[in-house]
Design an enzyme around this catalytic site. Structure first.
Site, short mmCIF file in Angstrom:
data_model
loop_
_atom_site.label_atom_id
_atom_site.label_comp_id
_atom_site.label_asym_id
_atom_site.label_seq_id
_atom_site.Cartn_x
_atom_site.Cartn_y
_atom_site.Cartn_z
CE1 TYR A 118 -4.03 -2.05 0.37
CE2 TYR A 118 -2.60 -3.38 1.77
CZ TYR A 118 -3.77 -3.23 1.04
OH TYR A 118 -4.67 -4.26 0.96
CG ASP B 69 4.05 2.24 -5.15
OD1 ASP B 69 4.93 2.47 -4.32
OD2 ASP B 69 4.23 1.55 -6.16
CE1 TYR C 139 6.52 -4.42 2.79
CE2 TYR C 139 8.69 -3.79 3.59
CZ TYR C 139 7.56 -3.50 2.86
OH TYR C 139 7.46 -2.31 2.18
CD GLN D 79 -3.15 7.52 3.57
OE1 GLN D 79 -3.80 8.50 3.23
NE2 GLN D 79 -2.12 7.10 2.87
NE ARG E 143 3.93 -2.79 4.70
CZ ARG E 143 2.96 -3.67 4.47
NH1 ARG E 143 2.93 -4.80 5.14
NH2 ARG E 143 2.04 -3.42 3.56
N GLY E 144 8.41 0.03 4.54
CA GLY E 144 8.20 0.71 3.28
C GLY E 144 8.55 2.18 3.32
CD GLU E 145 8.58 6.71 -0.49
OE1 GLU E 145 8.16 7.80 -0.91
OE2 GLU E 145 9.24 5.91 -1.20
CG ASP E 146 2.18 6.49 3.65
OD1 ASP E 146 2.34 7.71 3.48
OD2 ASP E 146 1.16 6.02 4.19
CB SER E 147 4.21 3.14 7.73
OG SER E 147 5.13 2.20 7.22
#
Length: 378
Positions: A15, A17, A194, A256, A272-276
């Site tokens: 989620y 992107d 993840y 969000q 994780r990732g970018e947004d969070s």
């Protein structure tokens, strides 16, 4: 007339992107008064972030943003926007690019890149790339330094966060709305990651430690690793269990805005990732990043580049503790001793997290930087 902006997002397997592009689209519309269309190729993923949206509607308006289904067999005949954002190297439809080239009024075409703290980002940020059809595409890099495109941050976000964190009753009410009963004296940790083989060794030390821990786990991929450690069947939303000092609860997939408040509520956030990852930094609390794994270990270069920036200002001991914990988490290493070492520098880590947040907030945010880039280009 309002400037028109088209943002194209191809949902891959998570989620991140759609999370970034949805936040950006909302901010451009709300704070800059722009007419924004968000083209998404997976409305199912979008509806998880915006539950009031219609998964079957090819066009709809949500929070002043026009949400458009981006079909695989593009048959749309649309007037290209003044600014076109190709998010995270997705490929625009050939017919749309042709319409851009044929538009009488020129179009600003931006390739919004993934977030990185690597040294080369500043040198590549804003550079044009000439296309065979005569258009120019500009590379736009979000980042942590003044020479980059900045980070997503809405106006007033930090003030809202501080007011929330100063109001214990508001925090407790928010948690209870999620079905969580705050435990007195507990260290509150959120876990969004993840699948990770290192999780078990971290949970072992949390369960055996001297302090009560309340671990809140939003529904997601890490649940399979958690199930493995617990030796339990498939975990469901609302499930709760205890192992020693560790109290675990599975939360639903939340919006969000709710996720922001969860991060604000916790003392430590694993993300994780970018947004969070970005939102955890705005929470002003110590964090642990599970970076998206890439081939040939390229993700570890990005991880270390960020750590090199983030560690500045910490004592040597605190730097080592932080780096060891992040390395273990992202390399499936043993977490127990690393976590214990981090706790020895806990007050320093808390102060540093807030200071880092304030320093990043002194720079232009991503939406503001994009708008200014457009105005300069005009």
């Amino acid at each position: 007339m309002k400037a028109t902006w088209d943002i194209f997002c191809s949902v891959v397997d998570n989620y991140g992107d759609i999370g970034v592009t949805w936040r950006l689209a909302r901010q451009l519309a709300a704070e800059h008064g722009l007419a924004v269309r968000l083209w998404v190729d997976d409305l199912g993923a979008f509806v998880r972030l915006c539950p009031q949206a219609e998964v079957q509607a090819p066009r709809q308006t949500q929070q002043s943003v026009e949400i458009c289904l981006w079909p695989a067999d593009w048959q749309e005949v649309v007037e290209p926007a003044d600014v076109v954002i190709e998010a995270f190297a997705c490929e625009l439809p050939a017919a749309y690019i042709a319409a851009m080239a044929g538009r009488e009024q020129k179009v600003l075409w931006l390739n919004l890149e993934y977030l990185s703290a690597e040294d080369w980002v500043e040198g590549c940020h804003g550079l044009p790339s000439m296309q065979s059809n005569g258009l120019s595409k500009f590379f736009f890099f979000p980042g942590f330094t003044p020479g980059s495109g900045g980070l997503l941050r809405e106006r007033g976000l930090l003030a809202q966060r501080r007011a929330f964190q100063a109001d214990e009753r508001a925090r407790d009410e928010f948690l209870r709305d999620l079905g969580v009963e705050p435990l007195a004296g507990a260290l509150l940790i959120s876990l969004f990651a993840y699948e990770n083989a290192a999780l078990g060794s971290w949970l072992e030390v949390l369960a055996a430690g001297p302090q009560r821990i309340q671990l809140l786990v939003p529904e997601g991929r890490i649940l399979s690793s958690l199930q493995g450690w617990l030796g339990s069947p498939a975990l469901q939303v609302g499930d709760a269990c205890q192992r020693g000092q560790l109290h675990i609860q599975v939360l639903p997939f939340i919006s969000q805005d709710q996720y922001d408040r969860l991060l604000w509520s916790c003392d430590f956030n694993a993300v994780r990732g970018e947004d969070s990852f970005i939102r955890a930094q705005w929470a002003g609390r110590p964090l642990l990043w599970h970076i998206y794994e890439q081939a040939d270990g390229a993700h570890l270069e990005k991880l270390n580049a960020f750590l090199a920036l983030y560690k500045e200002g910490l004592s040597a001991e605190a730097q080592v503790a932080l780096a060891r914990l992040w390395d273990a988490w992202n390399s499936n290493g043993p977490m127990g001793e690393c976590w214990t070492q981090l706790l020895k520098n806990w007050p320093e880590q808390i102060v540093h997290a807030e200071q880092w947040c304030l320093e990043r907030a002194s720079q232009a945010d991503l939406a503001e930087a994009l708008v200014q880039f457009y105005l300069n280009w005009l």
